[in-house]
Design a protein around this motif. Structure first.
Motif, PDB file in Angstrom:
ATOM      1  N   LYS A   1       0.834  -1.197   0.000  1.00 26.59           N
ATOM      2  CA  LYS A   1       0.000   0.000   0.000  1.00 26.59           C
ATOM      3  C   LYS A   1       0.868   1.247   0.000  1.00 26.59           C
ATOM      4  O   LYS A   1       2.029   1.231   0.413  1.00 26.59           O
ATOM      5  CB  LYS A   1      -0.936   0.007   1.210  1.00 26.59           C
ATOM      6  CG  LYS A   1      -0.243  -0.105   2.563  1.00 26.59           C
ATOM      7  CD  LYS A   1      -1.259  -0.196   3.683  1.00 26.59           C
ATOM      8  CE  LYS A   1      -0.577  -0.275   5.045  1.00 26.59           C
ATOM      9  NZ  LYS A   1      -1.570  -0.343   6.150  1.00 26.59           N
ATOM     10  N   SER A   2       0.275   2.326  -0.495  1.00 32.27           N
ATOM     11  CA  SER A   2       0.967   3.614  -0.480  1.00 32.27           C
ATOM     12  C   SER A   2       0.910   4.201   0.923  1.00 32.27           C
ATOM     13  O   SER A   2       0.083   3.809   1.757  1.00 32.27           O
ATOM     14  CB  SER A   2       0.331   4.565  -1.498  1.00 32.27           C
ATOM     15  OG  SER A   2      -0.991   4.888  -1.114  1.00 32.27           O
ATOM     16  N   SER A   3       1.783   5.153   1.188  1.00 25.40           N
ATOM     17  CA  SER A   3       1.835   5.752   2.519  1.00 25.40           C
ATOM     18  C   SER A   3       0.562   6.524   2.844  1.00 25.40           C
ATOM     19  O   SER A   3       0.252   6.729   4.018  1.00 25.40           O
ATOM     20  CB  SER A   3       3.045   6.680   2.617  1.00 25.40           C
ATOM     21  OG  SER A   3       3.004   7.686   1.616  1.00 25.40           O
ATOM     22  N   ALA A   4      -0.191   6.941   1.819  1.00 24.32           N
ATOM     23  CA  ALA A   4      -1.423   7.689   2.056  1.00 24.32           C
ATOM     24  C   ALA A   4      -2.603   6.777   2.395  1.00 24.32           C
ATOM     25  O   ALA A   4      -3.646   7.255   2.836  1.00 24.32           O
ATOM     26  CB  ALA A   4      -1.772   8.539   0.839  1.00 24.32           C
TER      27      ALA A   4
ATOM     28  N   LEU B   1       1.084   1.650  -8.423  1.00 25.41           N
ATOM     29  CA  LEU B   1       1.342   1.911  -7.008  1.00 25.41           C
ATOM     30  C   LEU B   1       2.418   2.986  -6.836  1.00 25.41           C
ATOM     31  O   LEU B   1       2.327   3.826  -5.936  1.00 25.41           O
ATOM     32  CB  LEU B   1       1.760   0.621  -6.307  1.00 25.41           C
ATOM     33  CG  LEU B   1       1.739   0.657  -4.781  1.00 25.41           C
ATOM     34  CD1 LEU B   1       0.327   0.911  -4.263  1.00 25.41           C
ATOM     35  CD2 LEU B   1       2.279  -0.645  -4.194  1.00 25.41           C
ATOM     36  N   SER B   2       3.419   2.975  -7.696  1.00 28.58           N
ATOM     37  CA  SER B   2       4.462   4.000  -7.631  1.00 28.58           C
ATOM     38  C   SER B   2       3.886   5.378  -7.923  1.00 28.58           C
ATOM     39  O   SER B   2       4.235   6.365  -7.261  1.00 28.58           O
ATOM     40  CB  SER B   2       5.587   3.680  -8.619  1.00 28.58           C
ATOM     41  OG  SER B   2       6.226   2.467  -8.288  1.00 28.58           O
ATOM     42  N   HIS B   3       3.003   5.470  -8.922  1.00 27.17           N
ATOM     43  CA  HIS B   3       2.365   6.753  -9.245  1.00 27.17           C
ATOM     44  C   HIS B   3       1.555   7.256  -8.049  1.00 27.17           C
ATOM     45  O   HIS B   3       1.611   8.447  -7.706  1.00 27.17           O
ATOM     46  CB  HIS B   3       1.470   6.594 -10.471  1.00 27.17           C
ATOM     47  CG  HIS B   3       0.791   7.861 -10.888  1.00 27.17           C
ATOM     48  ND1 HIS B   3       1.303   8.709 -11.847  1.00 27.17           N
ATOM     49  CD2 HIS B   3      -0.365   8.439 -10.464  1.00 27.17           C
ATOM     50  CE1 HIS B   3       0.499   9.754 -11.992  1.00 27.17           C
ATOM     51  NE2 HIS B   3      -0.516   9.608 -11.181  1.00 27.17           N
ATOM     52  N   CYS B   4       0.829   6.363  -7.419  1.00 29.01           N
ATOM     53  CA  CYS B   4       0.023   6.758  -6.263  1.00 29.01           C
ATOM     54  C   CYS B   4       0.900   7.188  -5.100  1.00 29.01           C
ATOM     55  O   CYS B   4       0.558   8.127  -4.362  1.00 29.01           O
ATOM     56  CB  CYS B   4      -0.890   5.603  -5.849  1.00 29.01           C
ATOM     57  SG  CYS B   4      -2.168   5.193  -7.069  1.00 29.01           S
ATOM     58  N   GLN B   5       2.037   6.527  -4.925  1.00 35.12           N
ATOM     59  CA  GLN B   5       2.942   6.903  -3.844  1.00 35.12           C
ATOM     60  C   GLN B   5       3.504   8.305  -4.075  1.00 35.12           C
ATOM     61  O   GLN B   5       3.561   9.128  -3.152  1.00 35.12           O
ATOM     62  CB  GLN B   5       4.082   5.878  -3.747  1.00 35.12           C
ATOM     63  CG  GLN B   5       5.156   6.220  -2.739  1.00 35.12           C
ATOM     64  CD  GLN B   5       4.652   6.171  -1.299  1.00 35.12           C
ATOM     65  OE1 GLN B   5       3.635   5.547  -1.000  1.00 35.12           O
ATOM     66  NE2 GLN B   5       5.355   6.857  -0.405  1.00 35.12           N
ATOM     67  N   VAL B   6       3.911   8.594  -5.300  1.00 31.30           N
ATOM     68  CA  VAL B   6       4.499   9.901  -5.618  1.00 31.30           C
ATOM     69  C   VAL B   6       3.473  11.015  -5.461  1.00 31.30           C
ATOM     70  O   VAL B   6       3.774  12.099  -4.951  1.00 31.30           O
ATOM     71  CB  VAL B   6       5.088   9.887  -7.041  1.00 31.30           C
ATOM     72  CG1 VAL B   6       5.495  11.293  -7.473  1.00 31.30           C
ATOM     73  CG2 VAL B   6       6.276   8.940  -7.118  1.00 31.30           C
ATOM     74  N   HIS B   7       2.230  10.747  -5.892  1.00 25.46           N
ATOM     75  CA  HIS B   7       1.200  11.789  -5.881  1.00 25.46           C
ATOM     76  C   HIS B   7       0.309  11.715  -4.640  1.00 25.46           C
ATOM     77  O   HIS B   7      -0.743  12.356  -4.602  1.00 25.46           O
ATOM     78  CB  HIS B   7       0.347  11.682  -7.145  1.00 25.46           C
ATOM     79  CG  HIS B   7       1.114  11.982  -8.405  1.00 25.46           C
ATOM     80  ND1 HIS B   7       1.280  13.255  -8.884  1.00 25.46           N
ATOM     81  CD2 HIS B   7       1.777  11.162  -9.263  1.00 25.46           C
ATOM     82  CE1 HIS B   7       1.999  13.219 -10.000  1.00 25.46           C
ATOM     83  NE2 HIS B   7       2.319  11.964 -10.245  1.00 25.46           N
ATOM     84  N   ARG B   8       0.712  10.915  -3.666  1.00 26.53           N
ATOM     85  CA  ARG B   8       0.022  10.837  -2.383  1.00 26.53           C
ATOM     86  C   ARG B   8      -1.450  10.449  -2.539  1.00 26.53           C
ATOM     87  O   ARG B   8      -2.334  11.040  -1.923  1.00 26.53           O
ATOM     88  CB  ARG B   8       0.149  12.162  -1.626  1.00 26.53           C
ATOM     89  CG  ARG B   8       1.596  12.549  -1.328  1.00 26.53           C
ATOM     90  CD  ARG B   8       1.681  13.865  -0.595  1.00 26.53           C
ATOM     91  NE  ARG B   8       3.087  14.223  -0.330  1.00 26.53           N
ATOM     92  CZ  ARG B   8       3.457  15.347   0.281  1.00 26.53           C
ATOM     93  NH1 ARG B   8       2.538  16.213   0.684  1.00 26.53           N
ATOM     94  NH2 ARG B   8       4.732  15.590   0.478  1.00 26.53           N
TER      95      ARG B   8
END
Length: 283
Positions: free
Chosen positions: A189-192, A216-223
């Motif tokens: 999961k992303s940090s958000a 998942l990487s895109h979601c992590q970068v864009h919170r």
């Protein structure tokens, strides 16, 4: 060039200048070939007339509260059998791309059964989108895919869930998996993403690749809150047992849309390839 008295003289070389001209010509030709390849491998998103009015060029105006992405035959089959098996969903778009393994270059909607990447929207809750991806997305197209898909959505208030398939042979563990419960789920999961995942987290040193990792990487970068459920299976191709492994995700999906009762075994077989049991010793 040095003389007998140690004087250094400049030397004009016609051959070097001619080689430089040839090199410039080759560079121009290489750049043209590279541009043509990049244009051919461009990723396009085709939204259908129902939503094109909501998606304007360069503006993220498509309202979306939840995006569920299924990557692979079993994850896509699960959505077809458990979620999209009613008339409450409308096809609203698809991704067209070309690479060595995929020929989804047509701007027209893909034919039934054809490997593709399709988007569906719920009629009663239009902010919920489903994405089924059964086509191969090359490594150099992953960033384009994520950037253009999420670039069409209003990211504020967006939640993402990714369901993905993977061979159990790619799962790294010091323990012997013989006799273990296969298939099984692991999560990232992303940090958000603040909620609790529905299965254990993916252990190190396991990594994810391909489209699920890009999303998942895109979601992590864009919170963007996002959770990924990776299913490890020992069966080649879609099968009913592997599809049912994603059942815990129904808990989250039922909060978004009204789901029909679980499909029967006969209904599940429609989305699974029936084949004789075979040894995978040499695969």
């Amino acid at each position: 060039m040095a003389t007998f008295f140690g004087e250094v003289l400049s030397v004009y070389s016609r051959a070097v200048e001619e080689d430089d001209d040839e090199l410039d010509d080759e560079n121009e030709e290489d750049e043209q070939i590279r541009r043509e390849i990049e244009e051919k491998r461009e990723v396009y998103i085709e939204w259908y007339p129902d939503v094109t009015q909501s998606v304007s060029s360069g503006n993220c105006t498509l309202q979306c509260s939840d995006l569920i992405i299924a990557v692979g035959p079993n994850a896509s089959g699960f959505l077809s059998a458990y979620v999209l098996n009613t008339e409450s969903w409308d096809a609203v778009g698809h991704v067209s791309l070309w690479n060595e393994k995929s020929r989804c270059t047509s701007r027209q909607p893909p034919l039934p059964g054809e490997p593709a990447c399709r988007f569906y929207r719920h009629r009663d809750n239009p902010s919920v989108l489903m994405c089924q991806s059964t086509c191969y997305v090359a490594e150099d197209q992953l960033f384009q895919w994520a950037d253009k898909v999420f670039g069409s959505l209003l990211n504020r208030g967006l939640n993402v869930m990714v369901l993905s398939d993977s061979p159990v042979a790619e799962y790294k563990t010091p323990d012997n998996l013989y006799g273990s419960a296969v298939p099984f789920l692991r999560s990232l999961k992303s940090s958000a993403f603040k909620d609790q995942a529905l299965c254990p987290a993916l252990e190190q040193p396991n990594i994810l690749t391909g489209l699920p990792a890009a999303v998942l990487s895109h979601c992590q970068v864009h919170r963007i809150p996002a959770v990924l459920y990776q299913c490890y299976t020992d069966v080649i191709g879609p099968d009913t047992v592997t599809m049912e492994t994603y059942k815990p995700a129904l808990t989250s999906l039922s909060k978004l849309v009204k789901l029909e009762p679980c499909p029967s075994a006969d209904a599940l077989r429609r989305f699974a390839k029936v084949s004789e049991a075979q040894s995978n010793l040499y695969t």
